[in-house]
Design a protein around this motif. Structure first.
Motif, PDB file in Angstrom:
ATOM      1  N   UNK A 125     -35.343 -39.800  -0.874  1.00 19.35           N
ATOM      2  CA  UNK A 125     -34.854 -41.133  -0.503  1.00 19.35           C
ATOM      3  C   UNK A 125     -33.416 -41.091   0.002  1.00 19.35           C
ATOM      4  N   UNK A 126     -32.729 -39.981  -0.230  1.00 20.08           N
ATOM      5  CA  UNK A 126     -31.335 -39.880   0.211  1.00 20.08           C
ATOM      6  C   UNK A 126     -31.217 -39.697   1.716  1.00 20.08           C
ATOM      7  N   UNK A 127     -32.295 -39.294   2.362  1.00 24.06           N
ATOM      8  CA  UNK A 127     -32.239 -38.989   3.796  1.00 24.06           C
ATOM      9  C   UNK A 127     -31.973 -40.260   4.606  1.00 24.06           C
ATOM     10  N   UNK A 128     -31.166 -40.156   5.668  1.00 26.22           N
ATOM     11  CA  UNK A 128     -30.794 -41.326   6.487  1.00 26.22           C
ATOM     12  C   UNK A 128     -31.898 -41.712   7.467  1.00 26.22           C
ATOM     13  N   UNK A 129     -32.784 -42.595   7.053  1.00 26.07           N
ATOM     14  CA  UNK A 129     -33.979 -42.874   7.829  1.00 26.07           C
ATOM     15  C   UNK A 129     -33.732 -43.579   9.170  1.00 26.07           C
ATOM     16  N   UNK A 130     -32.820 -44.548   9.193  1.00 23.68           N
ATOM     17  CA  UNK A 130     -32.607 -45.294  10.439  1.00 23.68           C
ATOM     18  C   UNK A 130     -32.095 -44.398  11.556  1.00 23.68           C
ATOM     19  N   UNK A 131     -31.429 -43.314  11.186  1.00 25.40           N
ATOM     20  CA  UNK A 131     -30.903 -42.367  12.176  1.00 25.40           C
ATOM     21  C   UNK A 131     -32.024 -41.813  13.051  1.00 25.40           C
ATOM     22  N   UNK A 132     -33.224 -41.696  12.481  1.00 26.23           N
ATOM     23  CA  UNK A 132     -34.327 -41.092  13.218  1.00 26.23           C
ATOM     24  C   UNK A 132     -34.885 -42.028  14.288  1.00 26.23           C
ATOM     25  N   UNK A 133     -34.488 -43.300  14.246  1.00 28.34           N
ATOM     26  CA  UNK A 133     -34.972 -44.242  15.258  1.00 28.34           C
ATOM     27  C   UNK A 133     -33.947 -44.488  16.362  1.00 28.34           C
ATOM     28  N   UNK A 134     -32.875 -43.702  16.363  1.00 33.11           N
ATOM     29  CA  UNK A 134     -31.979 -43.739  17.517  1.00 33.11           C
ATOM     30  C   UNK A 134     -32.730 -43.166  18.716  1.00 33.11           C
ATOM     31  N   UNK A 135     -32.460 -43.704  19.882  1.00 32.28           N
ATOM     32  CA  UNK A 135     -33.294 -43.430  21.055  1.00 32.28           C
ATOM     33  C   UNK A 135     -33.478 -41.940  21.328  1.00 32.28           C
ATOM     34  N   UNK A 136     -32.399 -41.184  21.313  1.00 24.60           N
ATOM     35  CA  UNK A 136     -32.503 -39.761  21.655  1.00 24.60           C
ATOM     36  C   UNK A 136     -33.302 -38.998  20.598  1.00 24.60           C
ATOM     37  N   UNK A 137     -33.076 -39.336  19.327  1.00 23.80           N
ATOM     38  CA  UNK A 137     -33.792 -38.653  18.242  1.00 23.80           C
ATOM     39  C   UNK A 137     -35.268 -39.004  18.263  1.00 23.80           C
ATOM     40  N   UNK A 138     -35.560 -40.294  18.440  1.00 19.42           N
ATOM     41  CA  UNK A 138     -36.958 -40.735  18.455  1.00 19.42           C
ATOM     42  C   UNK A 138     -37.723 -40.094  19.604  1.00 19.42           C
ATOM     43  N   UNK A 139     -37.054 -39.955  20.744  1.00 17.00           N
ATOM     44  CA  UNK A 139     -37.692 -39.330  21.902  1.00 17.00           C
ATOM     45  C   UNK A 139     -38.152 -37.917  21.576  1.00 17.00           C
ATOM     46  N   UNK A 140     -37.302 -37.176  20.860  1.00 12.85           N
ATOM     47  CA  UNK A 140     -37.656 -35.801  20.475  1.00 12.85           C
ATOM     48  C   UNK A 140     -38.835 -35.806  19.508  1.00 12.85           C
ATOM     49  N   UNK A 141     -38.799 -36.683  18.505  1.00  6.63           N
ATOM     50  CA  UNK A 141     -39.864 -36.716  17.506  1.00  6.63           C
ATOM     51  C   UNK A 141     -41.200 -37.131  18.120  1.00  6.63           C
ATOM     52  N   UNK A 142     -41.159 -38.074  19.045  1.00 11.80           N
ATOM     53  CA  UNK A 142     -42.400 -38.489  19.707  1.00 11.80           C
ATOM     54  C   UNK A 142     -42.974 -37.356  20.554  1.00 11.80           C
ATOM     55  N   UNK A 143     -42.093 -36.614  21.215  1.00 11.23           N
ATOM     56  CA  UNK A 143     -42.570 -35.456  21.995  1.00 11.23           C
ATOM     57  C   UNK A 143     -43.246 -34.442  21.079  1.00 11.23           C
ATOM     58  N   UNK A 144     -42.674 -34.250  19.902  1.00 11.85           N
ATOM     59  CA  UNK A 144     -43.276 -33.313  18.937  1.00 11.85           C
ATOM     60  C   UNK A 144     -44.606 -33.848  18.417  1.00 11.85           C
TER      61      UNK A 144
END
Length: 503
Positions: A125-144
């Motif tokens: 739960x300590x992980x910064x979840x909202x950070x993963x929805x920043x546009x550049x980060x989300x783009x990478x995760x969606x590609x994966x």
């Protein structure tokens, strides 16, 4: 001839080797750290104290060798696995941006190592979840997620499932067209693929009517595959499938006949997943609570299936329960006893009053609130059952929580007191003499509508068949000017209770 004794390398020397100018020496130390900490909490703590994590993160940030990147990413993930101190150290040393960077690496093994490490971090739960929805980060995760490498796609789905917490997150992901991809994953033969797909599907449908009904009404209905997985031999798949079914079953009020069928199908599976033991999944009571909440028929079915004795037995092992599990177990008991009188009898017979009192005193606000909800369910019962609350002096514990630093705890504690003061002179007397009356009156001026409602309701019930002393005490604590304000409260229910007090 005696064998040659090979001197062991000290942990301090291994950590020093992480800063060596020689790449092979650094790689050797990296492998040594990684191999020693896997599954070994003692070693993880030891290397944490020796300052290994900053050096491993520095290697991840500066090296270009695929082999070194794989080893450093794996070591970071191992430090974050199951040890909160490790997660904090990984986050404090800014490892996440470097892990995200290697997700775009050309070498599939490097991508996979980075993705696995992120998955371990985001299990906390300590992980910064909202950070993963920043546009550049989300783009990478969606590609994966759409990668031909299914292992990488599984990890991307798991990370997104941990991070998808708001309706905005749900809609962003759905608009990116990920649902068909998740259905593809849950239809693969691999349990890991199925688990990853269900994990994100559960997060997407949580309290989201639009997405849940789309699963129910699609062609072919995707929910049929989820039903199949609720009967799978793998426990984690059964639980995740039940979570999805609970979301779909609760997506529309009143539920359709098909939604009721889905809930009834998932219910016995969810009950069986609640049990004592080291392999208990902490989410099992939460899923059960979600299935039965507000539904009389499902509460009855769950109790007939033995849910309350299972939850009570689990609660009695409180010394080994995490705060999360204690909270979800009490929430499940509160949900099961919400509407059905016989379930309240079963809860009293389960002899968990001591555990409920400990819950009211727990450091975690969530546990305190869940314990208050259990008290509320019992306080709705017939008088002879409510006596069990009085006999164990629950009222005094609830009165103390009226002064809790958390307004949500205050509100939860005031609700059962509303019911208890109706029939028990001892509870009324406690409130009048312990300062509880003054606190209730003060809470009528709270910014929280729930707090204002519960407190004025409790004051109204204090005036049920009162003596002159009680009337005088209430009017002194709640001057007419304050009562006038409550008669004009924005909440109609507060106005109604204030009018009852005035009468």
């Amino acid at each position: 001839m005696p064998g040659v004794v090979v001197p062991s390398i000290r942990d301090e020397d291994i950590v020093d080797g992480l800063s060596s100018m020689d790449m092979q020496a650094r790689l050797k130390s990296l492998r040594a750290v990684k191999n020693q900490i896997i599954g070994n909490k003692t070693k993880k703590i030891s290397y944490l104290k020796l300052g290994a994590i900053p050096k491993v993160v520095e290697i991840l940030a500066t090296e270009t060798s695929s082999t070194v990147l794989v080893q450093s990413a794996a070591a970071i993930g191992s430090f974050a696995s199951g040890v909160e101190e490790g997660v904090r150290a990984v986050l404090d040393n800014d490892a996440i941006p470097y892990l995200l960077k290697i997700l775009s690496h050309q070498d599939e093994k490097v991508k996979e190592a980075g993705a696995r490490s992120l998955k371990m971090i985001f299990n906390s739960k300590l992980a910064p979840r909202t950070h993963m929805f920043e546009e550049s980060t989300l783009k990478v995760l969606l590609a994966l997620l759409f990668s031909d490498n299914i292992t990488i796609a599984e990890v991307a789905a798991s990370v997104l499932g941990r991070c998808c917490e708001t309706k905005e997150h749900q809609m962003v992901l759905t608009n990116e067209g990920i649902v068909p991809r998740l259905l593809y994953l849950i239809n693969l033969p691999s349990p890991k693929s199925q688990e990853a797909g269900l994990d994100l599907l559960s997060a997407l449908t949580n309290d989201n009517e639009e997405i849940s009904l789309a699963l129910l009404e699609g062609t072919p209905p995707a929910v049929e595959r989820v039903c199949q997985l609720s009967k799978d031999r793998h426990e984690t798949l059964r639980l995740l499938a039940c979570s999805c079914l609970a979301n779909v079953a609760r997506a529309h009020v009143p539920p359709s006949p098909r939604q009721q069928e889905l809930a009834a199908l998932a219910l016995p599976v969810a009950v069986k997943l609640v049990r004592e033991g080291e392999d208990l999944n902490e989410d099992a009571p939460r899923v059960l609570a979600r299935l039965v909440s507000g539904n009389y028929d499902l509460q009855k079915l769950a109790c007939d299936a033995g849910a309350i004795p299972r939850l009570a037995a689990l609660l009695k092992t409180e010394h080994s329960l995490s705060a999360k599990l204690m909270e979800s177990t009490m929430d499940a008991l509160a949900a099961l006893t919400e509407r059905w009188e016989q379930s309240r009898h079963l809860l009293v017979e389960a002899d968990v009053m001591d555990q409920m009192i400990k819950g009211l005193e727990n450091p975690s606000p969530g546990v305190r609130i869940a314990a208050c909800r259990c008290c509320l369910s019992l306080s709705r019962s017939v008088k002879n059952l409510r006596i069990s609350l009085v006999d164990c002096n629950i009222a005094n514990h609830l009165l103390r929580l009226l002064n809790d630093e958390n307004p949500l705890v205050q509100s939860a504690a005031s609700a059962p007191l509303c019911n208890m003061v109706l029939d028990f002179a001892a509870v009324k007397e406690n409130i009048l003499k312990s300062g509880g009356l003054k606190q209730l009156a003060s809470m009528t001026q709270s910014a929280s509508p729930a707090l204002r409602l519960n407190s004025i309701w409790a004051l109204k019930n204090l005036l049920f068949a009162p003596d002159n002393e009680a009337k005088t005490a209430v009017m002194k604590a709640l001057p007419y000017a304050h009562l006038q304000n409550l008669l004009m409260d924005p909440e109609v229910e507060v106005q109604e209770q204030a009018l009852n007090v005035l009468r």
